[in-house]
Enzyme design. Structure first.
Site, PDB file in Angstrom:
ATOM      1  NE  ARG A  75      19.096 -34.801  22.532  1.00 24.29           N
ATOM      2  CZ  ARG A  75      19.169 -34.362  23.783  1.00 24.29           C
ATOM      3  NH1 ARG A  75      20.284 -34.405  24.427  1.00 24.29           N
ATOM      4  NH2 ARG A  75      18.129 -33.886  24.368  1.00 24.29           N
ATOM      5  CD  GLN A 106      27.800 -28.910  29.366  1.00 25.48           C
ATOM      6  OE1 GLN A 106      26.783 -28.213  29.429  1.00 25.48           O
ATOM      7  NE2 GLN A 106      28.910 -28.470  28.816  1.00 25.48           N
ATOM      8  CG  ASN A 107      27.462 -34.248  24.890  1.00 29.29           C
ATOM      9  OD1 ASN A 107      27.015 -33.121  25.147  1.00 29.29           O
ATOM     10  ND2 ASN A 107      28.512 -34.447  24.110  1.00 29.29           N
ATOM     11  CG  HIS A 124      23.618 -32.385  32.228  1.00 30.59           C
ATOM     12  ND1 HIS A 124      23.892 -31.458  31.270  1.00 30.59           N
ATOM     13  CD2 HIS A 124      23.953 -31.796  33.407  1.00 30.59           C
ATOM     14  CE1 HIS A 124      24.363 -30.351  31.837  1.00 30.59           C
ATOM     15  NE2 HIS A 124      24.413 -30.538  33.127  1.00 30.59           N
ATOM     16  CB  CYS A 132       6.012 -41.956  36.977  1.00 33.24           C
ATOM     17  SG  CYS A 132       4.421 -41.132  37.174  1.00 33.24           S
ATOM     18  CB  CYS A 155       3.847 -43.777  34.094  1.00 31.73           C
ATOM     19  SG  CYS A 155       3.961 -44.720  35.617  1.00 31.73           S
ATOM     20  CB  SER A 196      27.229 -22.568  23.994  1.00 30.76           C
ATOM     21  OG  SER A 196      26.310 -23.147  24.925  1.00 30.76           O
ATOM     22  CG  ASN A 220      32.919 -23.859  20.223  1.00 30.03           C
ATOM     23  OD1 ASN A 220      32.412 -23.655  19.117  1.00 30.03           O
ATOM     24  ND2 ASN A 220      32.196 -23.909  21.341  1.00 30.03           N
ATOM     25  CD  GLU A 222      28.696 -21.051  16.824  1.00 28.57           C
ATOM     26  OE1 GLU A 222      27.969 -21.496  15.930  1.00 28.57           O
ATOM     27  OE2 GLU A 222      28.282 -20.767  17.973  1.00 28.57           O
TER      28      GLU A 222
HETATM   29  C1  BV8 Z   1      21.284 -26.998  38.743  1.00 32.59           C
HETATM   30  C2  BV8 Z   1      19.208 -32.456  29.795  1.00 32.59           C
HETATM   31  C3  BV8 Z   1      20.969 -26.571  41.038  1.00 32.59           C
HETATM   32  C4  BV8 Z   1      19.620 -33.650  29.080  1.00 32.59           C
HETATM   33  C5  BV8 Z   1      20.277 -30.320  30.132  1.00 32.59           C
HETATM   34  C6  BV8 Z   1      20.629 -18.196  35.867  1.00 32.59           C
HETATM   35  C7  BV8 Z   1      21.985 -18.014  35.627  1.00 32.59           C
HETATM   36  C8  BV8 Z   1      22.865 -19.087  35.649  1.00 32.59           C
HETATM   37  C9  BV8 Z   1      22.408 -20.388  35.906  1.00 32.59           C
HETATM   38  C10 BV8 Z   1      21.069 -20.561  36.129  1.00 32.59           C
HETATM   39  C11 BV8 Z   1      20.172 -19.479  36.112  1.00 32.59           C
HETATM   40  N1  BV8 Z   1      18.943 -19.986  36.362  1.00 32.59           N
HETATM   41  C12 BV8 Z   1      19.019 -21.326  36.550  1.00 32.59           C
HETATM   42  C13 BV8 Z   1      20.311 -21.680  36.403  1.00 32.59           C
HETATM   43  C14 BV8 Z   1      20.850 -23.046  36.523  1.00 32.59           C
HETATM   44  C15 BV8 Z   1      20.594 -23.820  35.227  1.00 32.59           C
HETATM   45  C16 BV8 Z   1      21.258 -23.161  34.044  1.00 32.59           C
HETATM   46  O1  BV8 Z   1      22.455 -23.255  33.880  1.00 32.59           O
HETATM   47  N2  BV8 Z   1      20.462 -22.479  33.197  1.00 32.59           N
HETATM   48  C17 BV8 Z   1      21.018 -21.828  32.023  1.00 32.59           C
HETATM   49  C18 BV8 Z   1      20.079 -22.019  30.828  1.00 32.59           C
HETATM   50  C19 BV8 Z   1      21.212 -20.352  32.345  1.00 32.59           C
HETATM   51  N3  BV8 Z   1      21.172 -25.116  35.459  1.00 32.59           N
HETATM   52  C20 BV8 Z   1      20.424 -26.090  36.013  1.00 32.59           C
HETATM   53  O2  BV8 Z   1      19.244 -25.994  36.261  1.00 32.59           O
HETATM   54  C21 BV8 Z   1      21.180 -27.355  36.373  1.00 32.59           C
HETATM   55  N4  BV8 Z   1      20.838 -27.736  37.715  1.00 32.59           N
HETATM   56  O3  BV8 Z   1      21.966 -26.016  38.611  1.00 32.59           O
HETATM   57  O4  BV8 Z   1      20.855 -27.479  39.972  1.00 32.59           O
HETATM   58  C22 BV8 Z   1      19.782 -25.647  40.888  1.00 32.59           C
HETATM   59  C23 BV8 Z   1      18.527 -26.168  41.132  1.00 32.59           C
HETATM   60  C24 BV8 Z   1      17.428 -25.292  41.041  1.00 32.59           C
HETATM   61  C25 BV8 Z   1      17.582 -23.945  40.652  1.00 32.59           C
HETATM   62  C26 BV8 Z   1      18.864 -23.448  40.365  1.00 32.59           C
HETATM   63  C27 BV8 Z   1      19.969 -24.296  40.486  1.00 32.59           C
HETATM   64  C28 BV8 Z   1      20.773 -28.467  35.443  1.00 32.59           C
HETATM   65  C29 BV8 Z   1      21.400 -28.227  34.099  1.00 32.59           C
HETATM   66  C30 BV8 Z   1      21.150 -29.446  33.211  1.00 32.59           C
HETATM   67  C31 BV8 Z   1      20.021 -29.158  32.262  1.00 32.59           C
HETATM   68  N5  BV8 Z   1      19.848 -30.292  31.348  1.00 32.59           N
HETATM   69  N6  BV8 Z   1      20.060 -31.351  29.355  1.00 32.59           N
HETATM   70  C32 BV8 Z   1      19.574 -33.385  27.611  1.00 32.59           C
HETATM   71  O5  BV8 Z   1      18.478 -33.299  27.085  1.00 32.59           O
HETATM   72  O6  BV8 Z   1      20.650 -33.216  27.023  1.00 32.59           O
HETATM   73  S1  BV8 Z   1      21.109 -29.024  29.516  1.00 32.59           S
HETATM   74  C33 BV8 Z   1      21.596 -29.351  27.949  1.00 32.59           C
HETATM   75  O7  BV8 Z   1      21.899 -28.115  27.399  1.00 32.59           O
HETATM   76  C34 BV8 Z   1      22.866 -30.149  27.809  1.00 32.59           C
HETATM   77  O8  BV8 Z   1      22.977 -31.161  28.756  1.00 32.59           O
HETATM   78  C35 BV8 Z   1      23.959 -29.109  27.938  1.00 32.59           C
HETATM   79  O9  BV8 Z   1      24.305 -28.882  29.270  1.00 32.59           O
HETATM   80  C36 BV8 Z   1      23.256 -27.889  27.439  1.00 32.59           C
HETATM   81  C37 BV8 Z   1      23.701 -27.601  26.039  1.00 32.59           C
HETATM   82  O10 BV8 Z   1      24.889 -26.935  26.184  1.00 32.59           O
HETATM   83  P1  BV8 Z   1      26.124 -27.342  25.291  1.00 32.59           P
HETATM   84  O11 BV8 Z   1      26.469 -28.746  25.532  1.00 32.59           O
HETATM   85  O12 BV8 Z   1      27.150 -26.302  25.511  1.00 32.59           O
HETATM   86  O13 BV8 Z   1      25.575 -27.284  23.817  1.00 32.59           O
HETATM   87  P2  BV8 Z   1      25.220 -26.003  22.937  1.00 32.59           P
HETATM   88  O14 BV8 Z   1      24.376 -26.464  21.811  1.00 32.59           O
HETATM   89  O15 BV8 Z   1      24.747 -24.899  23.841  1.00 32.59           O
HETATM   90  O16 BV8 Z   1      26.640 -25.555  22.345  1.00 32.59           O
HETATM   91  C38 BV8 Z   1      27.292 -26.405  21.433  1.00 32.59           C
HETATM   92  C39 BV8 Z   1      28.630 -25.779  21.160  1.00 32.59           C
HETATM   93  O17 BV8 Z   1      29.355 -26.665  20.327  1.00 32.59           O
HETATM   94  C40 BV8 Z   1      28.517 -24.456  20.430  1.00 32.59           C
HETATM   95  O18 BV8 Z   1      29.372 -23.506  21.066  1.00 32.59           O
HETATM   96  C41 BV8 Z   1      29.027 -24.776  19.027  1.00 32.59           C
HETATM   97  O19 BV8 Z   1      29.746 -23.695  18.472  1.00 32.59           O
HETATM   98  C42 BV8 Z   1      29.952 -25.918  19.284  1.00 32.59           C
HETATM   99  N7  BV8 Z   1      30.105 -26.849  18.163  1.00 32.59           N
HETATM  100  C43 BV8 Z   1      29.238 -27.109  17.155  1.00 32.59           C
HETATM  101  N8  BV8 Z   1      29.776 -28.030  16.322  1.00 32.59           N
HETATM  102  C44 BV8 Z   1      30.999 -28.347  16.835  1.00 32.59           C
HETATM  103  C45 BV8 Z   1      31.215 -27.600  18.008  1.00 32.59           C
HETATM  104  N9  BV8 Z   1      32.337 -27.706  18.731  1.00 32.59           N
HETATM  105  C46 BV8 Z   1      33.282 -28.551  18.293  1.00 32.59           C
HETATM  106  N10 BV8 Z   1      33.149 -29.321  17.173  1.00 32.59           N
HETATM  107  C47 BV8 Z   1      32.032 -29.226  16.430  1.00 32.59           C
HETATM  108  N11 BV8 Z   1      31.913 -29.975  15.304  1.00 32.59           N
END
Ligand code: BV8
Length: 253
Positions: A75, A106-107, A124, A132, A155, A196, A220, A222
């Site tokens: 990335r 989110q990117n 994010h 570290c 580190c 997603s 999107n 999908e």
């Molecule tokens: C938090 C780091 C408080 C940087 C990322 C249970 C239920 C619900 C929520 C939770 C749960 N357990 C824990 C949680 C909270 C958790 C969470 O949501 N978990 C999920 C997996 C269930 N969230 C967190 O922990 C967040 N913090 O809530 O703090 C807290 C604290 C402690 C405990 C609980 C809560 C922190 C979330 C951030 C995580 N870091 N990334 C990096 O490396 O990027 S997440 C990372 O994945 C991205 O940042 C982004 O958010 C995510 C990816 O999602 P998308 O961007 O949607 O991408 P994806 O590939 O999934 O989808 C792409 C879409 O694009 C597809 O639909 C596709 O069809 C479409 N597409 C493809 N091509 C195209 C297109 N669209 C248009 N044009 C195209 N050409």
């Protein structure tokens, strides 16, 4: 969900963009995919082979340091080598025509800024620095190619580094989150591109808008949990093709 044909949907979305006085955009990894950055869960998603939490978390980095750093190196190269696609520049046109276009993302790849989008709210974080993993107190280091000569990068204290992005289980940056919720709570149109709708709290933003009776335009290829909700206009196509079509209808050219 609106059952109109795609052509009508484009003109319906264009009318909404033109009429909006406080439009906000929210993007996910799909926004970057036509610029060559793999998504997490989409067709060629990186996370198709891996579980998100196994990688983008402190435990994941400790368990798979080389794999996670490979993913971040990919990335980081995107930030430096890849170019924003036509969809980004369509958003720049809307930004200049409307004077303001807050964009929540989110990117972490910095491509929105590279295209000239001004008001970018990085929920994010970004790939600017690493620190570290054991919080030894050493200052963060800049994320440059040199850092990746040895994987995983370390580190000065000998521990491995972690990218200064928001990992799973970590709190989001307070000001970015406050602004994002404020925008969802005050906009008169939200455009959601390339997500997603899996990761919270980013996934709650369009739901806040819908609950206020505000329309959400989804772009999107999908279907997502957002697609079938009342108030969502789902354009099932790619950001790089649909955004320029909407801009052409609204602003010509
Ligand atoms: C938090 C780091 C408080 C940087 C990322 C249970 C239920 C619900 C929520 C939770 C749960 N357990 C824990 C949680 C909270 C958790 C969470 O949501 N978990 C999920 C997996 C269930 N969230 C967190 O922990 C967040 N913090 O809530 O703090 C807290 C604290 C402690 C405990 C609980 C809560 C922190 C979330 C951030 C995580 N870091 N990334 C990096 O490396 O990027 S997440 C990372 O994945 C991205 O940042 C982004 O958010 C995510 C990816 O999602 P998308 O961007 O949607 O991408 P994806 O590939 O999934 O989808 C792409 C879409 O694009 C597809 O639909 C596709 O069809 C479409 N597409 C493809 N091509 C195209 C297109 N669209 C248009 N044009 C195209 N050409």
């Amino acid at each position: 969900m609106n059952e109109l044909q795609p052509g009508n949907l484009i003109s319906e979305a264009a009318d909404m963009v033109e009429a909006a006085r406080s439009m906000v955009v929210s993007t996910g990894a799909g926004m970057s995919s036509e610029s060559g950055v793999r998504t997490f869960r989409g067709e060629d998603g990186f996370w198709r082979e891996h579980r998100a939490e196994d990688l983008a978390s402190i435990e994941g980095i400790r368990k798979n340091p080389e794999l996670v750093w490979e993913w971040y190196r990919e990335r980081l190269k995107a930030c430096e080598e890849l170019e924003p696609h036509a969809g980004y520049y369509a958003l720049v046109t809307i930004q200049s025509e409307k004077g303001i276009l807050p964009l929540i993302t989110q990117n972490v790849d910095g491509l929105h800024q590279k295209a000239g989008i001004e008001d970018v709210i990085e929920l994010h974080g970004n790939l600017g620095s690493a620190s570290c993993i054991d919080r030894c107190g050493a200052p963060s280091v800049e994320m440059t190619e040199e850092l990746f000569e040895e994987l995983p990068p370390r580190c000065s204290c000998g521990s491995i580094l972690r990218p200064d992005v928001v990992l799973f289980g970590e709190q989001l940056p307070e000001e970015a989150l406050r602004r994002a919720f404020h925008l969802a709570d005050s906009c008169d149109l939200m455009m959601v591109i390339g997500t997603s709708m899996v990761v919270y709290p980013a996934s709650s933003l369009p739901l806040i808008a819908l609950q206020r009776g505000v329309k959400v335009i989804e772009i999107n290829p999908e279907v997502t949990p957002l697609s079938s909700l009342d108030g969502t206009i789902s354009l099932h196509g790619t950001a790089g093709s649909i955004l320029p079509e909407i801009v052409k209808v609204v602003y010509g050219g």
